[in-house]
Design an enzyme around this catalytic site. Structure first.
Site, PDB file in Angstrom:
ATOM      1  N   GLU A  94     -54.089  70.794   0.290  1.00  0.00           N
ATOM      2  CA  GLU A  94     -53.755  69.554  -0.549  1.00  0.00           C
ATOM      3  C   GLU A  94     -52.311  69.837  -1.106  1.00  0.00           C
ATOM      4  O   GLU A  94     -51.578  68.655  -1.254  1.00  0.00           O
ATOM      5  CB  GLU A  94     -54.840  69.345  -1.597  1.00  0.00           C
ATOM      6  CG  GLU A  94     -56.148  68.933  -0.842  1.00  0.00           C
ATOM      7  CD  GLU A  94     -57.386  69.293  -1.856  1.00  0.00           C
ATOM      8  OE1 GLU A  94     -56.784  69.332  -3.078  1.00  0.00           O
ATOM      9  OE2 GLU A  94     -58.379  68.780  -1.616  1.00  0.00           O
ATOM     10  N   HIS A 124     -50.308  78.878  -1.695  1.00  0.00           N
ATOM     11  CA  HIS A 124     -51.297  79.638  -2.975  1.00  0.00           C
ATOM     12  C   HIS A 124     -52.538  80.076  -2.299  1.00  0.00           C
ATOM     13  O   HIS A 124     -52.897  79.713  -1.104  1.00  0.00           O
ATOM     14  CB  HIS A 124     -51.773  78.392  -3.941  1.00  0.00           C
ATOM     15  CG  HIS A 124     -52.271  77.267  -3.233  1.00  0.00           C
ATOM     16  ND1 HIS A 124     -51.483  76.188  -2.627  1.00  0.00           N
ATOM     17  CD2 HIS A 124     -53.456  77.098  -3.097  1.00  0.00           C
ATOM     18  CE1 HIS A 124     -52.294  75.290  -2.150  1.00  0.00           C
ATOM     19  NE2 HIS A 124     -53.539  75.564  -2.380  1.00  0.00           N
TER      20      HIS A 124
HETATM   21  P1  AMP Z   1     -55.466  73.335  -1.230  1.00  0.00           P
HETATM   22  O1  AMP Z   1     -56.630  72.391  -0.745  1.00  0.00           O
HETATM   23  O2  AMP Z   1     -55.591  74.833  -0.712  1.00  0.00           O
HETATM   24  O3  AMP Z   1     -54.064  72.863  -1.213  1.00  0.00           O
HETATM   25  O4  AMP Z   1     -55.789  73.709  -3.022  1.00  0.00           O
HETATM   26  C1  AMP Z   1     -55.131  73.063  -3.889  1.00  0.00           C
HETATM   27  C2  AMP Z   1     -55.856  73.319  -4.935  1.00  0.00           C
HETATM   28  O5  AMP Z   1     -54.880  73.297  -6.246  1.00  0.00           O
HETATM   29  C3  AMP Z   1     -57.236  72.546  -5.514  1.00  0.00           C
HETATM   30  O6  AMP Z   1     -58.242  73.501  -5.496  1.00  0.00           O
HETATM   31  C4  AMP Z   1     -56.942  71.768  -6.681  1.00  0.00           C
HETATM   32  O7  AMP Z   1     -57.981  71.836  -7.520  1.00  0.00           O
HETATM   33  C5  AMP Z   1     -55.395  72.842  -7.444  1.00  0.00           C
HETATM   34  N1  AMP Z   1     -54.820  72.041  -8.118  1.00  0.00           N
HETATM   35  C6  AMP Z   1     -54.312  70.887  -8.250  1.00  0.00           C
HETATM   36  N2  AMP Z   1     -53.467  70.532  -9.290  1.00  0.00           N
HETATM   37  C7  AMP Z   1     -53.570  71.487 -10.109  1.00  0.00           C
HETATM   38  C8  AMP Z   1     -53.289  71.859 -11.403  1.00  0.00           C
HETATM   39  N3  AMP Z   1     -52.357  70.970 -12.055  1.00  0.00           N
HETATM   40  N4  AMP Z   1     -53.555  72.929 -12.073  1.00  0.00           N
HETATM   41  C9  AMP Z   1     -54.490  73.787 -11.354  1.00  0.00           C
HETATM   42  N5  AMP Z   1     -54.931  73.758 -10.079  1.00  0.00           N
HETATM   43  C10 AMP Z   1     -54.528  72.441  -9.335  1.00  0.00           C
END
Ligand code: AMP
Length: 116
Positions: free
Chosen positions: A96, A101
């Site tokens: 997402e 990460h």
């Molecule tokens: P991915 O689907 O691997 O790209 O994971 C993105 C992650 O980022 C998700 O688990 C979200 O909950 C997390 N996320 C998005 N915005 C934030 C934020 N501002 N602080 C901490 N985590 C976030």
């Protein structure tokens, strides 16, 4: 050149987010929407959009992500019970945020590796 995401602002602390770890290569903070009891994100300070964009120059950073995951797992008290490390890539991988990460997930039994 990839577009910055919210993670760059967190790394620079332009959006104040409690950091669990930061050094010259990586930053770690709690996921804003934790899926499990202990859900931490370990992020390279350098913007790399996806794992497809990684180069050999990033190998030190990618290794650091693992050693920081190990350190944080111990600090969370989940090193012995166990945990999972996940990096999603592109849409089928469930990515997402387009700044790579590593998810550190633990604190409870995680069950099967995949849900589709
Ligand atoms: P991915 O689907 O691997 O790209 O994971 C993105 C992650 O980022 C998700 O688990 C979200 O909950 C997390 N996320 C998005 N915005 C934030 C934020 N501002 N602080 C901490 N985590 C976030």
């Amino acid at each position: 050149m990839s577009e910055e995401t919210i993670f760059s602002k967190i790394i620079r602390q332009e959006i104040p987010t409690p950091l669990l770890y930061q050094d010259e290569l990586v930053t770690a903070f709690r996921d804003i929407s934790p899926r499990v009891d202990s859900h931490i994100l370990i992020v390279p300070n350098k913007l790399i959009a996806t794992i497809n964009d990684v180069t050999s120059e990033d190998e030190l950073t990618l290794g650091r992500m693992i050693t920081v995951a190990k350190k944080l797992a111990k600090e969370e008290g989940i090193d012995e019970s166990g945990y999972r490390l996940i990096i999603n890539c592109n849409s089928d991988g469930g990515q997402e945020v387009y700044h790579i990460h590593m998810h550190l997930l633990g604190g409870q039994h995680l069950g099967p590796m995949l849900s589709c």
